[in-house]
Design a protein around this motif. Structure first.
Motif, PDB file in Angstrom:
ATOM      1  N   GLN A 294       0.837  -1.199   0.000  1.00  0.00           N
ATOM      2  CA  GLN A 294       0.000   0.000   0.000  1.00  0.00           C
ATOM      3  C   GLN A 294       0.872   1.249   0.000  1.00  0.00           C
ATOM      4  O   GLN A 294       1.866   1.314   0.721  1.00  0.00           O
ATOM      5  CB  GLN A 294      -0.918   0.007   1.234  1.00  0.00           C
ATOM      6  CG  GLN A 294      -1.944   1.120   1.258  1.00  0.00           C
ATOM      7  CD  GLN A 294      -3.096   0.888   0.297  1.00  0.00           C
ATOM      8  OE1 GLN A 294      -3.207  -0.211  -0.272  1.00  0.00           O
ATOM      9  NE2 GLN A 294      -3.910   1.872   0.087  1.00  0.00           N
TER      10      GLN A 294
ATOM     11  N   THR B 240       8.701   1.223  -3.271  1.00  0.00           N
ATOM     12  CA  THR B 240       8.606   1.251  -4.727  1.00  0.00           C
ATOM     13  C   THR B 240       8.500   2.656  -5.288  1.00  0.00           C
ATOM     14  O   THR B 240       8.398   2.829  -6.499  1.00  0.00           O
ATOM     15  CB  THR B 240       7.379   0.451  -5.190  1.00  0.00           C
ATOM     16  OG1 THR B 240       6.192   1.057  -4.646  1.00  0.00           O
ATOM     17  CG2 THR B 240       7.469  -0.987  -4.739  1.00  0.00           C
TER      18      THR B 240
ATOM     19  N   VAL C 288       8.168   4.146  -9.814  1.00  0.00           N
ATOM     20  CA  VAL C 288       6.854   4.368 -10.424  1.00  0.00           C
ATOM     21  C   VAL C 288       6.675   5.820 -10.863  1.00  0.00           C
ATOM     22  O   VAL C 288       7.292   6.737 -10.331  1.00  0.00           O
ATOM     23  CB  VAL C 288       5.712   3.979  -9.455  1.00  0.00           C
ATOM     24  CG1 VAL C 288       5.797   2.501  -9.112  1.00  0.00           C
ATOM     25  CG2 VAL C 288       5.745   4.842  -8.199  1.00  0.00           C
TER      26      VAL C 288
ATOM     27  N   TRP D 298       9.460   7.503 -13.706  1.00  0.00           N
ATOM     28  CA  TRP D 298      10.094   7.028 -12.486  1.00  0.00           C
ATOM     29  C   TRP D 298      11.419   7.719 -12.187  1.00  0.00           C
ATOM     30  O   TRP D 298      11.755   7.969 -11.039  1.00  0.00           O
ATOM     31  CB  TRP D 298      10.310   5.522 -12.575  1.00  0.00           C
ATOM     32  CG  TRP D 298      11.363   5.146 -13.588  1.00  0.00           C
ATOM     33  CD1 TRP D 298      11.189   5.022 -14.932  1.00  0.00           C
ATOM     34  CD2 TRP D 298      12.735   4.895 -13.325  1.00  0.00           C
ATOM     35  NE1 TRP D 298      12.379   4.710 -15.544  1.00  0.00           N
ATOM     36  CE2 TRP D 298      13.347   4.607 -14.587  1.00  0.00           C
ATOM     37  CE3 TRP D 298      13.526   4.867 -12.189  1.00  0.00           C
ATOM     38  CZ2 TRP D 298      14.690   4.318 -14.694  1.00  0.00           C
ATOM     39  CZ3 TRP D 298      14.877   4.569 -12.303  1.00  0.00           C
ATOM     40  CH2 TRP D 298      15.449   4.303 -13.546  1.00  0.00           C
TER      41      TRP D 298
ATOM     42  N   SER E 225      -0.112   8.223  -7.808  1.00  0.00           N
ATOM     43  CA  SER E 225       0.971   7.303  -8.100  1.00  0.00           C
ATOM     44  C   SER E 225       0.470   6.156  -8.964  1.00  0.00           C
ATOM     45  O   SER E 225      -0.642   5.643  -8.753  1.00  0.00           O
ATOM     46  CB  SER E 225       1.536   6.756  -6.783  1.00  0.00           C
ATOM     47  OG  SER E 225       2.442   5.712  -7.003  1.00  0.00           O
ATOM     48  N   ARG E 226       1.277   5.766  -9.923  1.00  0.00           N
ATOM     49  CA  ARG E 226       0.962   4.589 -10.707  1.00  0.00           C
ATOM     50  C   ARG E 226       1.703   3.387 -10.131  1.00  0.00           C
ATOM     51  O   ARG E 226       2.529   3.516  -9.240  1.00  0.00           O
ATOM     52  CB  ARG E 226       1.381   4.795 -12.171  1.00  0.00           C
ATOM     53  CG  ARG E 226       0.759   5.983 -12.851  1.00  0.00           C
ATOM     54  CD  ARG E 226       1.000   5.918 -14.345  1.00  0.00           C
ATOM     55  NE  ARG E 226       0.206   4.839 -14.940  1.00  0.00           N
ATOM     56  CZ  ARG E 226       0.429   4.332 -16.149  1.00  0.00           C
ATOM     57  NH1 ARG E 226       1.433   4.785 -16.878  1.00  0.00           N
ATOM     58  NH2 ARG E 226      -0.345   3.389 -16.615  1.00  0.00           N
ATOM     59  N   ARG E 227       1.450   2.212 -10.689  1.00  0.00           N
ATOM     60  CA  ARG E 227       2.192   1.003 -10.312  1.00  0.00           C
ATOM     61  C   ARG E 227       3.244   0.670 -11.355  1.00  0.00           C
ATOM     62  O   ARG E 227       3.883  -0.377 -11.271  1.00  0.00           O
ATOM     63  CB  ARG E 227       1.236  -0.181 -10.178  1.00  0.00           C
ATOM     64  CG  ARG E 227       0.372  -0.142  -8.941  1.00  0.00           C
ATOM     65  CD  ARG E 227      -0.342  -1.445  -8.735  1.00  0.00           C
ATOM     66  NE  ARG E 227      -1.184  -1.415  -7.551  1.00  0.00           N
ATOM     67  CZ  ARG E 227      -2.419  -1.868  -7.509  1.00  0.00           C
ATOM     68  NH1 ARG E 227      -2.966  -2.361  -8.590  1.00  0.00           N
ATOM     69  NH2 ARG E 227      -3.106  -1.817  -6.386  1.00  0.00           N
ATOM     70  N   THR E 228       3.414   1.539 -12.338  1.00  0.00           N
ATOM     71  CA  THR E 228       4.395   1.302 -13.372  1.00  0.00           C
ATOM     72  C   THR E 228       5.221   2.554 -13.595  1.00  0.00           C
ATOM     73  O   THR E 228       4.954   3.599 -13.021  1.00  0.00           O
ATOM     74  CB  THR E 228       3.689   0.867 -14.678  1.00  0.00           C
ATOM     75  OG1 THR E 228       4.656   0.495 -15.648  1.00  0.00           O
ATOM     76  CG2 THR E 228       2.821   1.999 -15.236  1.00  0.00           C
TER      77      THR E 228
ATOM     78  N   TYR F 244      -4.064   5.686 -12.664  1.00  0.00           N
ATOM     79  CA  TYR F 244      -3.372   5.868 -11.393  1.00  0.00           C
ATOM     80  C   TYR F 244      -4.032   5.027 -10.307  1.00  0.00           C
ATOM     81  O   TYR F 244      -5.248   4.869 -10.285  1.00  0.00           O
ATOM     82  CB  TYR F 244      -3.350   7.341 -10.999  1.00  0.00           C
ATOM     83  CG  TYR F 244      -2.357   8.122 -11.821  1.00  0.00           C
ATOM     84  CD1 TYR F 244      -2.674   8.527 -13.115  1.00  0.00           C
ATOM     85  CD2 TYR F 244      -1.099   8.426 -11.327  1.00  0.00           C
ATOM     86  CE1 TYR F 244      -1.755   9.220 -13.895  1.00  0.00           C
ATOM     87  CE2 TYR F 244      -0.175   9.119 -12.092  1.00  0.00           C
ATOM     88  CZ  TYR F 244      -0.508   9.512 -13.371  1.00  0.00           C
ATOM     89  OH  TYR F 244       0.400  10.181 -14.140  1.00  0.00           O
ATOM     90  N   ASP F 245      -3.200   4.516  -9.405  1.00  0.00           N
ATOM     91  CA  ASP F 245      -3.684   3.551  -8.419  1.00  0.00           C
ATOM     92  C   ASP F 245      -3.817   4.123  -7.015  1.00  0.00           C
ATOM     93  O   ASP F 245      -4.607   3.617  -6.226  1.00  0.00           O
ATOM     94  CB  ASP F 245      -2.726   2.357  -8.380  1.00  0.00           C
ATOM     95  CG  ASP F 245      -2.601   1.699  -9.737  1.00  0.00           C
ATOM     96  OD1 ASP F 245      -1.572   1.893 -10.402  1.00  0.00           O
ATOM     97  OD2 ASP F 245      -3.554   0.999 -10.123  1.00  0.00           O
ATOM     98  N   TYR F 246      -3.041   5.136  -6.712  1.00  0.00           N
ATOM     99  CA  TYR F 246      -3.061   5.706  -5.372  1.00  0.00           C
ATOM    100  C   TYR F 246      -3.188   7.222  -5.465  1.00  0.00           C
ATOM    101  O   TYR F 246      -2.619   7.856  -6.352  1.00  0.00           O
ATOM    102  CB  TYR F 246      -1.785   5.340  -4.610  1.00  0.00           C
ATOM    103  CG  TYR F 246      -1.562   3.855  -4.499  1.00  0.00           C
ATOM    104  CD1 TYR F 246      -0.644   3.210  -5.322  1.00  0.00           C
ATOM    105  CD2 TYR F 246      -2.283   3.087  -3.585  1.00  0.00           C
ATOM    106  CE1 TYR F 246      -0.442   1.850  -5.236  1.00  0.00           C
ATOM    107  CE2 TYR F 246      -2.089   1.717  -3.492  1.00  0.00           C
ATOM    108  CZ  TYR F 246      -1.169   1.112  -4.320  1.00  0.00           C
ATOM    109  OH  TYR F 246      -0.973  -0.235  -4.236  1.00  0.00           O
TER     110      TYR F 246
END
Length: 124
Positions: free
Chosen positions: A1, A28, A32, A53, A98-101, A111-113
């Protein structure tokens, strides 16, 4: 998370400057892409800027190009948005995301977060 916490918003006169910061948690962060979006009252969330990134690739919305600069410090897990020549139409809640990639994106659904947002108000 991943947790994201924005800071640096406030009230500024037109023509002034502000620097927003977004502190991220997690190991991470440095791998990202990150983005800034904004949402004004009664309007949809809109893209502002994104960075890959490593910080070597950036994309800006036409409305802020030449006035805003996105950057990041991976040693500090922080992404910045330097805003200059601010206009009343820049008034909005600004969100860090934030992305996961690793690649940048201008699309919020990629975007995931998301952070909680910070208010920026530009007076005329």
């Amino acid at each position: 998370q991943v947790q994201l916490v924005e800071s640096g918003g406030g009230l500024v006169q037109a023509g002034g400057s502000l620097r927003l910061s977004c502190a991220g948690s997690g190991r991470t962060f440095s791998t990202v892409a990150m983005g800034w979006f904004r949402q004004a009252p009664g309007k949809e969330r809109e893209f502002v800027a994104t960075i890959n990134w490593s910080g070597t690739s950036t994309v800006y919305a036409d409305s802020v190009k030449g006035r805003f600069t996105i950057s990041r410090d991976n040693d500090k897990n922080t992404v910045y948005l330097q805003m200059s020549s601010l206009k009343p139409e820049d008034t909005a809640v600004y969100y860090c995301s934030s992305r996961r990639t690793y690649g940048p994106s201008r699309y919020p659904h990629e975007y995931d977060y998301w952070g909680q947002g910070t208010q920026v108000t530009v007076s005329s």
